[in-house]
Write an enzyme that holds these catalytic residues in place. Structure first.
Site, PDB file in Angstrom:
ATOM      1  CG  HIS A   1     -24.188 -20.678 -19.595  1.00  0.00           C
ATOM      2  ND1 HIS A   1     -25.617 -20.433 -19.543  1.00  0.00           N
ATOM      3  CD2 HIS A   1     -23.401 -20.351 -20.699  1.00  0.00           C
ATOM      4  CE1 HIS A   1     -25.676 -18.874 -20.251  1.00  0.00           C
ATOM      5  NE2 HIS A   1     -23.977 -18.397 -20.562  1.00  0.00           N
TER       6      HIS A   1
ATOM      7  CG  HIS B   1     -20.880 -16.109 -18.963  1.00  0.00           C
ATOM      8  ND1 HIS B   1     -21.111 -14.463 -20.150  1.00  0.00           N
ATOM      9  CD2 HIS B   1     -21.754 -17.053 -19.385  1.00  0.00           C
ATOM     10  CE1 HIS B   1     -21.532 -14.986 -20.875  1.00  0.00           C
ATOM     11  NE2 HIS B   1     -22.659 -16.134 -20.757  1.00  0.00           N
TER      12      HIS B   1
ATOM     13  CG  ASN C   1     -28.766 -17.229 -17.767  1.00  0.00           C
ATOM     14  OD1 ASN C   1     -29.433 -16.157 -17.926  1.00  0.00           O
ATOM     15  ND2 ASN C   1     -27.830 -17.614 -18.358  1.00  0.00           N
TER      16      ASN C   1
END
Length: 180
Positions: free
Chosen positions: A142, A140, A70
């Site tokens: 995490h 997406h 990230n």
């Protein structure tokens, strides 16, 4: 210990607070790298797969998903598992994509554990802008490593995260540890 605060004229009334400046976060706040619309042509998750892994911060590539650091991490080692296909919702994944996303998430946890021994993880997806998805048009997941005491006053009061490692260093450690 000496007081190393620097006085700067014109910045207001002096107080007892010290400032932790994080100017790199301004790019995120101002929307850098966020797509203008929902089309794949402007999507950073679709674009980075055409870059070299180190430049894109891609840790590993599967057949249907990839793992990437990230750019605006909550903690060192914060990564995402992203399907190549430009889909917005978890229910839009097909069975094979769902399986590989799960397998990559498990591998990510194992790799981060082997490199930095976190005490736990936050795993999750923000579905839609209202739920906090910065890039809502491309799903997406995490994977955020957590350590006891990592959620101190800084993010709560100062709205600032302190990250003790540069992204390039994190990429080198995790990509080396990722099974080939």
């Amino acid at each position: 210990m000496t007081d190393e605060r620097v006085r700067q004229d014109g910045v207001g009334v002096p107080d007892a607070l010290q400032r932790l400046w994080t100017p790199h976060r301004m790019a995120y706040i101002q929307g850098e790298n966020k797509p203008a619309d929902d089309h794949p042509a402007g999507c950073p998750f679709c674009a980075i797969v055409n870059l070299p892994d180190e430049q894109a911060l891609i840790l590993a590539r599967g057949q249907l998903v990839y793992a990437v650091l990230n750019l605006y991490p909550y903690n060192a080692g914060h990564l995402m598992v992203v399907p190549y296909r430009h889909v917005a919702d978890y229910t839009d994944l097909n069975a094979a994509e769902t399986v590989e996303l799960g397998e990559y998430t498990q591998t990510a946890m194992r790799v981060v554990r082997s490199v930095s021994a976190p005490h736990g993880f936050n795993i999750g997806m923000n579905q839609g802008a209202v739920a906090g998805a910065g890039i809502a048009a491309h799903l997406h997941q995490h994977v955020v490593p957590r350590w006891g005491g990592d959620a101190n006053f800084m993010p709560v009061i100062g709205q600032t995260r302190t990250i003790p490692q540069l992204l390039g260093e994190t990429w080198a450690l995790l990509s080396k540890a990722w099974p080939k």
